[in-house]
Design an enzyme around this catalytic site. Sequence first.
Site, PDB file in Angstrom:
ATOM      1  N   HIS A 146      -1.448   7.715   1.578  1.00 56.11           N
ATOM      2  CA  HIS A 146      -1.606   7.614   3.029  1.00 56.11           C
ATOM      3  C   HIS A 146      -2.624   8.637   3.538  1.00 56.11           C
ATOM      4  O   HIS A 146      -2.476   9.217   4.615  1.00 56.11           O
ATOM      5  CB  HIS A 146      -0.257   7.814   3.743  1.00 56.11           C
ATOM      6  CG  HIS A 146      -0.127   7.061   5.035  1.00 56.11           C
ATOM      7  ND1 HIS A 146       0.164   5.731   5.099  1.00 56.11           N
ATOM      8  CD2 HIS A 146      -0.260   7.464   6.337  1.00 56.11           C
ATOM      9  CE1 HIS A 146       0.226   5.334   6.362  1.00 56.11           C
ATOM     10  NE2 HIS A 146      -0.047   6.365   7.133  1.00 56.11           N
TER      11      HIS A 146
ATOM     12  N   LYS B 130       0.846  -1.203   0.000  1.00 52.70           N
ATOM     13  CA  LYS B 130       0.000   0.000   0.000  1.00 52.70           C
ATOM     14  C   LYS B 130       0.881   1.252   0.000  1.00 52.70           C
ATOM     15  O   LYS B 130       1.849   1.330   0.746  1.00 52.70           O
ATOM     16  CB  LYS B 130      -0.902   0.000   1.235  1.00 52.70           C
ATOM     17  CG  LYS B 130      -1.693   1.274   1.436  1.00 52.70           C
ATOM     18  CD  LYS B 130      -2.412   1.269   2.765  1.00 52.70           C
ATOM     19  CE  LYS B 130      -2.883   2.645   3.146  1.00 52.70           C
ATOM     20  NZ  LYS B 130      -1.779   3.579   3.453  1.00 52.70           N
TER      21      LYS B 130
ATOM     22  N   SER C 164      -2.225   4.884  -3.141  1.00 52.71           N
ATOM     23  CA  SER C 164      -2.527   5.622  -1.920  1.00 52.71           C
ATOM     24  C   SER C 164      -1.420   6.605  -1.585  1.00 52.71           C
ATOM     25  O   SER C 164      -0.244   6.304  -1.789  1.00 52.71           O
ATOM     26  CB  SER C 164      -2.691   4.645  -0.745  1.00 52.71           C
ATOM     27  OG  SER C 164      -2.863   5.321   0.485  1.00 52.71           O
TER      28      SER C 164
ATOM     29  N   GLY D 252      -8.407   7.116  -0.780  1.00 53.60           N
ATOM     30  CA  GLY D 252      -8.179   8.548  -0.862  1.00 53.60           C
ATOM     31  C   GLY D 252      -9.366   9.360  -1.323  1.00 53.60           C
ATOM     32  O   GLY D 252      -9.670   9.398  -2.516  1.00 53.60           O
ATOM     33  N   GLY D 253     -10.068   9.978  -0.386  1.00 58.98           N
ATOM     34  CA  GLY D 253     -11.130  10.915  -0.725  1.00 58.98           C
ATOM     35  C   GLY D 253     -12.440  10.299  -1.167  1.00 58.98           C
ATOM     36  O   GLY D 253     -13.317  11.008  -1.668  1.00 58.98           O
ATOM     37  N   ILE D 254     -12.606   9.012  -0.975  1.00 56.77           N
ATOM     38  CA  ILE D 254     -13.824   8.324  -1.414  1.00 56.77           C
ATOM     39  C   ILE D 254     -14.910   8.553  -0.374  1.00 56.77           C
ATOM     40  O   ILE D 254     -14.791   8.116   0.769  1.00 56.77           O
ATOM     41  CB  ILE D 254     -13.547   6.823  -1.618  1.00 56.77           C
ATOM     42  CG1 ILE D 254     -12.468   6.632  -2.687  1.00 56.77           C
ATOM     43  CG2 ILE D 254     -14.828   6.075  -2.007  1.00 56.77           C
ATOM     44  CD1 ILE D 254     -11.799   5.275  -2.666  1.00 56.77           C
TER      45      ILE D 254
END
Length: 337
Positions: free
Chosen positions: A236, A212, A234, A268-270
């Site tokens: 992070h 990841k 990602s 990320g940002g979902i």
Amino acid sequence: MDINSIKGAAKVKFCGACRLCPVCNGVACAGEVPGMGGLGTGAAFRHNVQALAECRLNLRTVHSVKNPDLSCRILGLDLALPVIGAAIGGIAMNMNGAMTEEEYTEAIISGCRKAGTIGMTGDGPKPLIFDSGMTAVVREQGWGIPIVKPRETDKVIELAKQAAAAGAPAFGMDIDAAALVNMTNAGQPVGPKTIQELEYIKNNTTIPFIVKGIMTPDDAESCWQAGVDAIVVSNHGGRALDHTPGTAEVLPYIAEAVKGKMTVLVDGGIRSGADVLKMLALGADAVLLGRPLAIGAVGGGIDGVEFIINKFKAELSAAMTLTGTAQVNDVPVEILW
């Protein structure tokens, strides 16, 4: 249980660590690390959200798709939808002690399982963080994926073997935590890994290996060369390096390089089921949810996590219906405007 009651309870328990903003975009919490915000200016956190917002969906209603299929198979696991609970550790430090480490990991692992999917557990400078995750995984008969910091290679292998012994179907390493000072200060150094080191880890473990924290096609190719089974695109959550692009910006280039060779996950940002569909159209096989499930866990425990995942499931189904998308494993890029 409803979304307002979950958010109301979570806001109280977070004690300011998360403001439960109407739009979770990293503006109010910029620089709050430790905490729930993005590192430094918070730009990387904001870019994640902005990149997805700039992806627009084509509304199509003249078609035969009435009951879209959300089920998928990821790393040999049959899931009800392509959404996986992301690993978050250090609850006392990052969430103002809103829950204990044990309570949080139990909520994620058991809540994900109740909703028909799987969750990940975290790692950190205190053994309690990894151990709490392992306890939750064992409690659910191995239904969870432990994620390890990029520690010294032999230590990664040791923890991966613990995960395998607990029945976990896979393990991962969040290589984007390679510069975490709190790990090094605690006498547990972390750092980047070479292709040879990744290959060594893969060859000395028995369950699928996820890396990841991949943000470039060349790093993705390196993981494939090392035999890694899956990557997570990602940054992070914007908490490792300031000023990185959003994951939705780089995902198509990474998918072009390695999709079909290995499993491609993204976070990320979902923030909605529609965001999940966008990520699938951009090349992901499935997504990881972090902050939305943290709110569900803090505000409603196991049932709160299940509620949030089911909310995403309903939103994803509606978005698929309204774009003419029949299956999550075959989402054409043409659904994006």
